[in-house]
Design a protein around this motif. Structure first.
Motif, short mmCIF file in Angstrom:
data_model
loop_
_atom_site.label_atom_id
_atom_site.label_comp_id
_atom_site.label_asym_id
_atom_site.label_seq_id
_atom_site.Cartn_x
_atom_site.Cartn_y
_atom_site.Cartn_z
N GLU A 1 0.88 -1.16 0.00
CA GLU A 1 0.00 0.00 0.00
C GLU A 1 0.92 1.22 0.00
O GLU A 1 1.66 1.44 0.95
CB GLU A 1 -0.89 -0.01 1.24
N ALA A 2 0.89 1.97 -1.09
CA ALA A 2 1.74 3.15 -1.23
C ALA A 2 0.86 4.39 -1.34
O ALA A 2 -0.22 4.34 -1.94
CB ALA A 2 2.63 3.02 -2.46
N PHE A 3 1.34 5.48 -0.79
CA PHE A 3 0.60 6.74 -0.75
C PHE A 3 1.29 7.77 -1.63
O PHE A 3 2.52 7.86 -1.63
CB PHE A 3 0.50 7.24 0.69
N PHE A 4 0.49 8.59 -2.32
CA PHE A 4 1.03 9.57 -3.26
C PHE A 4 0.35 10.92 -3.07
O PHE A 4 -0.80 11.00 -2.62
CB PHE A 4 0.82 9.09 -4.70
N SER A 5 1.04 11.98 -3.47
CA SER A 5 0.52 13.34 -3.35
C SER A 5 -0.61 13.63 -4.33
O SER A 5 -1.46 14.47 -4.06
CB SER A 5 1.63 14.37 -3.57
N THR A 6 -0.59 12.96 -5.47
CA THR A 6 -1.62 13.20 -6.49
C THR A 6 -2.08 11.89 -7.09
O THR A 6 -1.37 10.88 -7.05
CB THR A 6 -1.09 14.08 -7.64
N GLU A 7 -3.25 11.92 -7.68
CA GLU A 7 -3.75 10.74 -8.39
C GLU A 7 -2.85 10.42 -9.57
O GLU A 7 -2.59 9.25 -9.87
CB GLU A 7 -5.18 11.00 -8.87
N ASN A 8 -2.33 11.46 -10.23
CA ASN A 8 -1.45 11.25 -11.37
C ASN A 8 -0.19 10.48 -10.96
O ASN A 8 0.25 9.58 -11.67
CB ASN A 8 -1.08 12.59 -12.01
N ASP A 9 0.40 10.83 -9.82
CA ASP A 9 1.59 10.11 -9.33
C ASP A 9 1.26 8.64 -9.08
O ASP A 9 2.04 7.75 -9.44
CB ASP A 9 2.12 10.73 -8.03
N ALA A 10 0.12 8.39 -8.47
CA ALA A 10 -0.30 7.01 -8.18
C ALA A 10 -0.53 6.23 -9.46
O ALA A 10 -0.10 5.08 -9.60
CB ALA A 10 -1.55 7.00 -7.31
N ASP B 1 0.00 21.71 3.57
CA ASP B 1 1.25 20.96 3.52
C ASP B 1 1.32 20.19 2.21
O ASP B 1 0.52 19.29 1.98
CB ASP B 1 1.34 20.01 4.71
N LYS B 2 2.26 20.52 1.36
CA LYS B 2 2.34 19.88 0.04
C LYS B 2 2.71 18.40 0.12
O LYS B 2 2.56 17.69 -0.85
CB LYS B 2 3.33 20.63 -0.84
N ARG B 3 3.17 17.96 1.28
CA ARG B 3 3.52 16.54 1.42
C ARG B 3 2.30 15.68 1.72
O ARG B 3 2.40 14.47 1.78
CB ARG B 3 4.56 16.36 2.52
N HIS B 4 1.16 16.30 1.91
CA HIS B 4 -0.03 15.53 2.26
C HIS B 4 -0.40 14.56 1.12
O HIS B 4 -0.45 14.95 -0.04
CB HIS B 4 -1.20 16.46 2.55
N MET B 5 -0.67 13.35 1.47
CA MET B 5 -1.01 12.33 0.49
C MET B 5 -2.51 12.34 0.21
O MET B 5 -3.31 12.48 1.12
CB MET B 5 -0.60 10.95 1.01
#
Length: 113
Positions: free
Chosen positions: A6-15, A76-80
């Motif tokens: 389970e990996a978390f990303f800042s944007t849907e595009n990154d995921a 916070d820009k790091r928020h997933m």
């Protein structure tokens, strides 16, 4: 044997980009979804710098702590915002971590202990 990731990303595009790159491996049951606002991301840390990926020393001060402005919006820009779930063969786990790191993914710190 397979492992659940389970990996978390800042944007849907990154995921979605990570998911596309992971298609070169034998992943199964992959799914990208939005993270509900009430999910506690405190134990989530960047994959970069974890002991498994050969990066720098892991530092628990990198644990995510979303900050809110006066309107309650995340500042916070790091928020997933999105998570990618999938299963992978154990022998491809390290390669999957490299792909997640490439896309600036985060995972629960327990995976690196």
């Amino acid at each position: 044997m397979t492992k659940h990731i389970e990996a978390f990303f800042s944007t849907e595009n990154d995921a979605e980009s990570a998911k596309a790159d992971l298609q070169s491996l034998s992943i199964q049951h992959e799914m990208v979804e939005a993270i509900p606002e009430d999910v506690d991301l405190t134990p989530v840390v960047p994959v970069a710098g974890s002991s498994n990926t050969g990066g720098g020393t892991f530092n628990f001060t990198e644990v995510l702590k979303p900050k809110y402005d006066n309107d309650g919006a995340l500042s916070d820009k790091r928020h997933m915002t999105h998570t990618l779930h999938f299963y992978i063969k154990e022998e491809e786990y390290d390669r999957a971590l490299e792909i997640i790191e490439k896309h600036e993914g985060h995972m629960n710190h327990k995976h690196f202990e």
